[in-house]
Motif scaffolding. Structure first.
Motif, mmCIF file in Angstrom:
data_model
loop_
_atom_site.group_PDB
_atom_site.id
_atom_site.type_symbol
_atom_site.label_atom_id
_atom_site.label_comp_id
_atom_site.label_asym_id
_atom_site.label_seq_id
_atom_site.Cartn_x
_atom_site.Cartn_y
_atom_site.Cartn_z
ATOM 1 N N SER A 31 -8.132 13.539 -10.013
ATOM 2 C CA SER A 31 -7.574 14.064 -8.765
ATOM 3 C C SER A 31 -6.063 13.919 -8.825
ATOM 4 O O SER A 31 -5.503 13.426 -9.798
ATOM 5 N N HIS A 32 -5.398 14.361 -7.753
ATOM 6 C CA HIS A 32 -3.934 14.363 -7.789
ATOM 7 C C HIS A 32 -3.367 12.956 -7.862
ATOM 8 O O HIS A 32 -2.414 12.692 -8.587
ATOM 9 N N GLY A 33 -3.969 12.023 -7.129
ATOM 10 C CA GLY A 33 -3.395 10.692 -7.046
ATOM 11 C C GLY A 33 -3.982 9.683 -8.013
ATOM 12 O O GLY A 33 -3.361 8.661 -8.271
ATOM 13 N N ARG A 93 -1.738 7.041 -11.894
ATOM 14 C CA ARG A 93 -0.886 8.127 -12.370
ATOM 15 C C ARG A 93 0.501 7.909 -11.785
ATOM 16 O O ARG A 93 0.669 7.126 -10.856
ATOM 17 N N GLN A 95 2.126 9.660 -9.769
ATOM 18 C CA GLN A 95 2.190 10.031 -8.361
ATOM 19 C C GLN A 95 1.562 8.983 -7.450
ATOM 20 O O GLN A 95 1.752 9.006 -6.240
ATOM 21 N N THR A 96 0.795 8.041 -8.050
ATOM 22 C CA THR A 96 0.099 7.054 -7.233
ATOM 23 C C THR A 96 1.073 6.202 -6.434
ATOM 24 O O THR A 96 0.768 5.755 -5.329
ATOM 25 N N ARG A 99 2.428 8.771 -3.390
ATOM 26 C CA ARG A 99 1.515 9.581 -2.583
ATOM 27 C C ARG A 99 1.133 8.829 -1.308
ATOM 28 O O ARG A 99 0.934 7.612 -1.346
ATOM 29 N N SER A 103 -3.909 10.014 1.706
ATOM 30 C CA SER A 103 -4.263 10.987 0.678
ATOM 31 C C SER A 103 -4.930 10.308 -0.499
ATOM 32 O O SER A 103 -5.851 10.858 -1.116
ATOM 33 N N ASP A 107 -8.458 11.115 -2.089
ATOM 34 C CA ASP A 107 -8.642 11.420 -3.504
ATOM 35 C C ASP A 107 -9.856 10.693 -4.065
ATOM 36 O O ASP A 107 -10.655 11.265 -4.814
#
Length: 123
Positions: A31-33, A93, A95-96, A99, A103, A107
């Motif tokens: 996922s993104h985060g 990641r 971005q963690t 973020r 969110s 995730d």
RNA sequence: CCAGAGGGGCGGAUGGCCGCUGCUUUUUGUAAAAAAGGUAGAGGAAAGUCCGGGCUUCACGGAAAGACGGCGCCGGGUAACGCCCGGGGAAGGCUUCAACGCCUUUACGGAAAGUGCCACAGAAAACAGACUACCUCGUCCUCGGACGGGGAAAAGGUGAAAAGGUGCGGUAAGAGCGCACCGCGCGACUGGCAACAGGAGCGGCACGGUAAACCCCGCCGGAAGCAAGACCAAAUAGGGACCGCGCUGCGGCUUCGGCCGCAAGGAUGGUUUCCGGAUCCGCGGUCCGGGUAGGUUGCUAGAGGCAAUGGGUAAUCAUUGCCCCAGAUGAAUGGCCAUCGCCGGGCGCGGAGCGAUCUUCGUCCGGUACAGAACCCGGCUUACAGCCCCUCUGGACAU
């Protein structure tokens, strides 16, 4: 949405390197985060582990912050939404760190749903 | 008040909800443990892992020498150092006519122990040198030149560096050849713990640089590191000892308990049977040692902090009193939110000023660093948003 204390106590931590290597055999969702690795462990315990490698961030301070946020997400989400008897490994990641917290929780729930391990009775 | 340089210090605060680790109290529990409460919980660099130690293991322990590596003005501080403090020399900068003075930098032992190197240019560059030009003598002749011998380091040009410099005397022309001053070398003696400084007098001047080139001299160093080391110790495989049951034939050995080799046979495996092949030759139990995963320990009271007094220019030391101040191990010391600080910028009302501009308050936006203990200390180096204090320099304003 906070988990109560009794549910938290069921969480154990993955410690040995061999446990982490076994996680390669399980399912994985990105996922993104965060990235979630998931695998049934054959017992009734729910266990989790965290991985933030040097590739994610060279600074030890920011790596520790990522791990602490992931641990907090695990304590808030897993007891309510995850099936027992399963090992979960969350991989950080870049971005963690930035973020929004809500969110990140979303995730993790998304990853559980996509891998099919979301608890049936959770709304 | 503004700007710059140097030195020193600080490294956001409060609250709410939910958590983590150590210690501790109470309650529950046979116990393991659980619950509730209290208390403590990252840094000035925790970083880089570059020096110096403590501690641990290795060699029984110690000494010396060689090799190798490091360090290198003097004195002090220290457990020790390549660190720190003070002093000296040298180099550079500022002020000044100059000295004096102030500031900065400094791997700063030895070049008469030896070896090597010093390019290019230049006549000549390390046992140093006559190219042009100068002086003189001889020969020749077209009468001012050519050739040859000798004297001379004063002039030119080359170079980073050319045989002390300037002036006077002196001379055929010159030259420390002689003299004066300056420089250089040696240096009685004086001051200083010392590095070193001053220097009567002597010497006509010789003895270049380079040791972050080899080298020589002096001093220091055994090696590896908490993944050190110590203890407990599962499963699986394997090793050893003992006990019970089983152990066909032939051959060999024998300490008469057995053991070894070959054959046969048996077991395993396959839905069954047969044939062929593969693997194994005892089975069961108890105990022992090594040792892996894992766990415990090492693990935090120390060259410890804080304060006062005293010694010292200082680094720092002594005495007294008080305090206990992180111990994690896939690695705690936090996650989310709110309010307020601080800094920068925009806007608005107001104030000061002729003006440029400055400023109280309110509001909006942005920023709030570098960085996470991992056995522990003393240093060094590097990174860092901002803020505070002291000293100095320059400018502005006021007097």
């Amino acid at each position: 949405m906070q988990a109560n204390r009794k549910q938290l106590k069921k969480l154990n931590v993955l410690k040995s390197r061999s446990d982490f290597l076994k996680m390669r055999e399980g399912k994985k969702w990105v996922s993104h985060g965060l990235i979630l690795q998931i695998r049934e462990n054959g017992t009734s315990d729910t266990r989790y582990g965290l991985t933030v490698s040097r590739k994610v961030d060279k600074s030890a301070v920011r790596r520790n912050r990522i791990k602490r946020r992931l641990r907090s997400v695990v304590c808030d989400v897993l007891p309510l939404y995850a099936r027992p008897g399963v090992d979960y490994v969350l991989i950080g990641r870049p971005q963690t760190a930035t973020r929004p917290y809500e969110s990140l929780c979303g995730d993790l729930k998304w990853c559980l749903k996509k891998t099919g391990f979301l608890k049936e009775d959770a709304a």
